[in-house]
Scaffold this motif. Structure first.
Motif, short mmCIF file in Angstrom:
data_model
loop_
_atom_site.label_atom_id
_atom_site.label_comp_id
_atom_site.label_asym_id
_atom_site.label_seq_id
_atom_site.Cartn_x
_atom_site.Cartn_y
_atom_site.Cartn_z
N PHE A 142 1.09 8.40 -6.10
CA PHE A 142 1.34 7.34 -5.13
C PHE A 142 1.30 6.01 -5.85
O PHE A 142 0.35 5.71 -6.57
CB PHE A 142 0.26 7.40 -4.05
N SER A 143 2.34 5.22 -5.71
CA SER A 143 2.39 3.95 -6.43
C SER A 143 2.62 2.80 -5.45
O SER A 143 3.41 2.93 -4.52
CB SER A 143 3.53 3.98 -7.44
N THR A 144 1.90 1.72 -5.66
CA THR A 144 2.18 0.52 -4.86
C THR A 144 2.62 -0.60 -5.79
O THR A 144 2.63 -1.76 -5.42
CB THR A 144 0.94 0.07 -4.05
N GLU A 145 3.02 -0.20 -7.00
CA GLU A 145 3.34 -1.19 -8.00
C GLU A 145 4.53 -2.07 -7.58
O GLU A 145 5.53 -1.59 -7.08
CB GLU A 145 3.68 -0.49 -9.31
N GLY A 146 4.38 -3.35 -7.82
CA GLY A 146 5.48 -4.29 -7.60
C GLY A 146 5.62 -4.77 -6.17
O GLY A 146 6.50 -5.56 -5.87
N LEU A 147 4.76 -4.28 -5.26
CA LEU A 147 4.89 -4.74 -3.87
C LEU A 147 4.38 -6.17 -3.75
O LEU A 147 3.46 -6.59 -4.45
CB LEU A 147 4.09 -3.83 -2.94
N ASP A 148 4.97 -6.91 -2.80
CA ASP A 148 4.49 -8.26 -2.52
C ASP A 148 3.02 -8.22 -2.13
O ASP A 148 2.61 -7.29 -1.43
CB ASP A 148 5.25 -8.85 -1.33
N PRO A 149 2.24 -9.23 -2.53
CA PRO A 149 0.82 -9.26 -2.12
C PRO A 149 0.64 -9.14 -0.61
O PRO A 149 -0.26 -8.45 -0.14
CB PRO A 149 0.33 -10.61 -2.63
N ALA A 150 1.54 -9.75 0.15
CA ALA A 150 1.41 -9.68 1.61
C ALA A 150 1.57 -8.24 2.09
O ALA A 150 0.93 -7.82 3.06
CB ALA A 150 2.44 -10.58 2.28
N LEU A 151 2.40 -7.46 1.38
CA LEU A 151 2.59 -6.06 1.79
C LEU A 151 1.42 -5.18 1.34
O LEU A 151 1.06 -4.21 1.99
CB LEU A 151 3.91 -5.50 1.25
N LEU A 152 0.83 -5.54 0.20
CA LEU A 152 -0.38 -4.81 -0.22
C LEU A 152 -1.48 -5.00 0.81
O LEU A 152 -2.25 -4.08 1.11
CB LEU A 152 -0.84 -5.32 -1.59
N ASP A 153 -1.55 -6.18 1.35
CA ASP A 153 -2.52 -6.48 2.40
C ASP A 153 -2.25 -5.60 3.63
O ASP A 153 -3.18 -5.05 4.23
CB ASP A 153 -2.41 -7.97 2.74
N VAL A 154 -0.97 -5.44 3.98
CA VAL A 154 -0.59 -4.57 5.09
C VAL A 154 -1.03 -3.13 4.81
O VAL A 154 -1.59 -2.46 5.66
CB VAL A 154 0.94 -4.64 5.35
N HIS A 155 -0.80 -2.68 3.55
CA HIS A 155 -1.22 -1.32 3.16
C HIS A 155 -2.73 -1.15 3.36
O HIS A 155 -3.18 -0.14 3.91
CB HIS A 155 -0.88 -1.04 1.69
N ALA A 156 -3.49 -2.13 2.88
CA ALA A 156 -4.94 -2.02 2.97
C ALA A 156 -5.39 -1.95 4.42
O ALA A 156 -6.29 -1.18 4.78
CB ALA A 156 -5.58 -3.22 2.28
N LYS A 157 -4.73 -2.71 5.28
CA LYS A 157 -5.13 -2.72 6.69
C LYS A 157 -4.74 -1.43 7.40
O LYS A 157 -5.46 -0.93 8.26
CB LYS A 157 -4.52 -3.93 7.40
N ILE A 158 -3.59 -0.87 7.04
CA ILE A 158 -3.19 0.41 7.64
C ILE A 158 -4.17 1.50 7.21
O ILE A 158 -4.63 2.31 8.01
CB ILE A 158 -1.73 0.76 7.26
N LYS A 159 -4.48 1.49 5.91
CA LYS A 159 -5.47 2.47 5.40
C LYS A 159 -6.81 2.30 6.14
O LYS A 159 -7.42 3.29 6.56
CB LYS A 159 -5.64 2.24 3.89
N ALA A 160 -7.22 1.07 6.33
CA ALA A 160 -8.51 0.82 6.99
C ALA A 160 -8.50 1.27 8.44
O ALA A 160 -9.53 1.66 8.99
CB ALA A 160 -8.85 -0.67 6.90
N SER A 161 -7.33 1.25 9.07
CA SER A 161 -7.25 1.70 10.45
C SER A 161 -7.34 3.22 10.55
O SER A 161 -8.09 3.75 11.37
CB SER A 161 -5.93 1.23 11.08
#
Lengths: 485, 350
Positions: B310-329
């Protein structure tokens, strides 16, 4: 005081003609295609580029003012209905095709570009954009992305989700992000799948990279008549069972064929209980082979008559009736209300019978047009809003149909979206925990829930209220016209 | 089984333990205990006339494909097995599609609905078993390819398509640049192409569909026929082709289909040009990532015959933030390994 500051800030970044706050100027924006739901926004903004959209969202975010996005306003679920406390953001001024790459079969377009305009722009390369909602002459690609629009050819060619590669999106904070890529997959979660069909709740799209499809050399339609709706429904299953995925497979019942035949003279058999339109496309050899197989299946399934289009003019004439089913209903009834449930096809006879029973119960006529191949049903409930009580009866009739669709294993909306119209039925389809995850997703993109508030995903509070209503049965919802956001 | 897994997840959440979700292959991720998806298997519902199959996560992919083939249908995204015991849940969790990907669509394109148990132990259902469904966010497609980071997939509904009636593969001797040009040109010409791969100086083009359409395309495109072509494509899909053999690291690049070939690289070109494979030392991974980015994509390094990380490389910081929040949910107690420890994500949170 706060409102004045918001207006001042918006006025500073927009040309005067693109910022409207006088009532008469805002009237055209008070509803989308679902005209029974209306409201005036706080103001209307018409940005001309991505930078202006980012500025608008940043300003609104700072003021904690919500924003409702609007494409061409052709939506049928009130998804773009304004809210008196929100800024209405129209993408109508962003209608440029930014680039076409015929070798890679992609085009990059702004959100306000009309669906059909994409196909027209690339036609000389032998390409087109496949999803073709009936409103394609008017609806915009930005709206298609928001709704995950389909069309009559989506069983074979897919929905918006299958035909969009990449989006540029402005988040509520004003951050500009790219979702998807120029390849066929991208790192991380599939946020493209979340964004498409998100009804303006997650971000505002400023650029859409669409996949283009080669135009088939030939398309031919077979039109078959059936003595019963059940037989027509069974024939659809038989076509699929024969290993055929038709380019289009549509069904209309007699109320619908009679309404359109008077209107467009498509050549429909108005004595038949139902007709099927089955389109085949591809190379001439492929089409000839498929039409022969389909005709055989239709005959065996008990078709009382089969006509095959002999030329392009005839093919378009057969389709014209289907594409005009909605306005034709408008001609025989002062008002009509279009539903959008999807069901497993095997349930079709049961659902159509129950709709007939409901039609009797509510005393309202209902025509049925049906994307038969993919089980997407469009009952058209006819009523007269000027007769006291009819609008309410039409809405109750519609709600019953949607709940029936869920009961037989289907969904409340196949392609029109939840918007404001089906928000209560979301409580029937999803559990509170499932809805909570959806709210979490919303908050992951839009922390303060400022984008299109009150649409698509109901609050649990709202569901609780609706649930109580369902127990008490039959009575109209108290203060049914009060917004509950 | 569902209830047992729910309790197991709740217990792990309470203790702060990690759970590994495993199907046919062992998870390489650190975990205290495991959930073996093979304990929940079987076909729940299959209606060929509805074009829908509903299966439990632990059902072997082979069983699913055999059942569908008996009814003249297939999973059109042509998933690789990477081992005979491969499960359908693994296919969806990894989101891997095979050679037909550019022509038919990806795993997520055919997923109609999923049920999952998330990190709170809640059994949730998203999507459904109908072709068109726009009620709420498309969470079942978000789950697809999320590598088990959001929960245990328990059940999946897929759209099925009919098996093609006829198939033939044509082979052309071409250099890489000409092969890329042909792949793209033919894509835009409505030929019944269902796979294209360039490897070892030869372009392999699979034609499949109605017999008359395949016949016409063979006449138009030319090339030589490939004997026993089904076996060739299965080998290619499973990464058993000679190109994937040996110890040299394998880099995968997802990019725009018209991107030029790399200079001086041991490469294969796949998916109509949109997937490129490079055999090169590990330190060339950075070069591959740079190159892929230039052509609108991304690169990963992996072993042949296995799912990529699973790679999140190169994603915009704002989208990494979205990933973290979805994971947290979905997984607030980090029961399921993956994503939560990514330094990139932490950077995104800042």
């Amino acid at each position: 005081m706060k409102a004045a500051t918001l207006f001042e800030e918006l006025a500073a970044i927009l040309p005067p003609a693109n910022f409207k706050f006088i009532e008469e100027e805002m009237r055209p924006y008070e509803c989308d295609g679902l005209s029974m739901y209306r409201a005036l926004p706080k103001c209307v903004v018409l940005p001309e580029n991505e930078a202006q959209i980012a500025d608008i969202l940043r300003i609104c975010h700072a003021h904690r003012v919500s924003v409702v996005a609007r494409g061409a306003g052709t939506g049928l679920s009130g998804g773009a209905m304004p809210d008196p406390n929100s800024v209405l953001l129209s993408t109508a001024k962003m209608m440029r095709v930014l680039s076409v790459d015929p070798l890679a079969c992609i085009a990059v377009v702004q959100p306000g570009v009309r669906n059909l305009a994409i196909s027209e722009t690339v036609a000389h390369h032998g390409l087109y954009y496949a999803p073709d909602p009936s409103s394609q002459i008017a609806c915009s690609i930005g709206g298609n992305v928001a709704e995950n629009s389909g069309g009559v050819h989506c069983l074979k060619y897919g929905l918006t989700i299958h035909n969009v590669r990449k989006l540029r999106v402005v988040l509520m904070t004003g951050d500009i992000v790219t979702i998807g890529g120029d390849g066929l997959d991208s790192p991380g979660y599939d946020l493209l799948a979340l964004m498409i069909g998100s009804e303006g709740l997650l971000g505002i799209v400023t650029e859409v990279t669409v996949k283009l499809t080669p135009k088939p050399q030939l398309a031919v339609v077979a039109m078959a008549s059936f003595a019963t709706v059940e037989a027509a429904g069974a024939a659809v299953g038989d076509i699929i069972a024969a290993g055929v995925i038709p380019a289009g497979l549509e069904m209309m019942d007699r109320i619908a064929t009679r309404a359109v035949e008077d209107f467009v003279h498509a050549g429909y058999d108005c004595e038949a209980a139902a007709i099927l339109l089955c389109e085949s496309d591809g190379t001439p050899e492929e089409v000839a082979d498929e039409i022969a197989r389909v005709s055989e299946v239709l005959r065996k399934a008990g078709a009382t008559d089969i006509k095959v289009s002999k030329n392009e003019a005839e093919r378009l004439r057969y389709w014209s009736g289907r594409k005009n089913a909605f306005p034709a209903s408008g001609r025989i009834s002062p008002d009509y209300y279009c539903m959008d449930g999807t069901i497993p096809r095997a349930q079709l006879p049961r659902v159509l019978n129950e709709i007939a029973v409901l039609s009797e119960k509510y005393g309202l006529r209902c025509a049925n047009v049906f994307h038969a191949g993919d089980g997407n049903l469009h009952p058209l409930i006819m009523f007269d809003a000027n007769v006291p009580g009819e609008l309410q009866r039409a809405e109750d009739f519609g709600a019953d149909i949607l709940e029936l669709c869920v009961e037989v294993g289907g969904t409340i909306t196949g392609e029109h979206g939840v918007g404001i119209e089906k928000i209560n039925q979301m409580c029937v389809q999803f559990s509170p925990k499932e809805l909570t995850r959806m709210h979490d997703i919303k908050h992951a993109f839009d922390e303060h829930a400022l984008l299109n508030p009150g649409k698509a995903v109901p609050t649990l509070h709202r569901c609780a209220e609706f649930g109580k209503m369902k127990v008490s049965q039959g009575k109209p919802m108290p203060f049914a016209d009060l917004p509950r956001f | 089984m569902i209830e047992a897994w729910q309790s197991q997840i709740k217990a792990a959440a309470a203790k702060g333990d990690k759970l590994a979700i495993v199907g046919s292959s062992a998870s390489a991720l650190p975990a205290v205990s495991t959930i073996d998806t093979r304990q929940h298997s079987g076909i729940v519902e299959y209606e060929p006339n509805e074009l829908v199959i509903v299966v439990r996560c632990g059902t072997p992919l082979a069983t699913v494909e055999k059942t569908m083939a008996d009814a003249g249908q297939m999973l059109a995204f042509e998933p690789p097995y990477f081992g005979a015991e491969s499960t359908i849940g693994g296919v969806v969790a990894t989101g891997l599609s095979g050679p037909r990907r550019p022509y038919a669509g990806s795993v997520r394109d055919f997923v109609l609905g999923t049920k999952i148990i998330d990190g709170k132990g809640d059994h949730l259902s998203f999507g459904g078993k109908v072709m068109k469904n726009v009620a709420g966010f498309d969470v079942s497609r978000l789950i697809t390819g999320s590598m088990g980071t959001l929960g245990v997939i328990t059940e999946i509904a897929f759209k099925c398509l009919p098996l093609p009636k006829a198939q033939q593969t044509r082979v052309f001797d071409l250099n890489a640049a000409d092969a890329i040009d042909k792949m793209n040109r033919w894509y835009g010409q409505a030929h019944p192409v269902t796979a294209t791969t360039w490897v070892g100086g030869r372009l392999y083009v699979r034609l499949a569909g109605a017999a008359p359409a395949v016949k016409t395309a063979v006449e138009k495109l030319g090339g030589e026929a490939l004997e026993n072509d089904a076996a060739w494509w299965a080998d290619w899909r499973e990464q058993k082709h000679a190109f994937f053999a040996g110890e040299t690291p394998l880099h995968r690049m997802s990019c725009k289909s018209t991107a030029p070939p790399l200079d001086d690289a041991e490469q294969a070109i796949d998916w109509g040009g949109a997937q490129r494979w490079i055999r090169a030392p590990l330190h060339d991974g950075a070069k591959a990532r740079y190159w892929a980015k230039q052509f609108g994509g991304f690169a990963t390094t992996q072993s042949a015959g296995s799912a990529r990380q699973f790679s999140t490389e190169g994603l915009d910081p704002a989208l990494l933030d979205v990933h973290a929040k979805i994971k947290a949910s979905f997984d607030p107690y980090s029961v399921f390994p993956g994503l939560e420890k990514s330094p990139l994500l932490q950077a995104g949170e800042g």
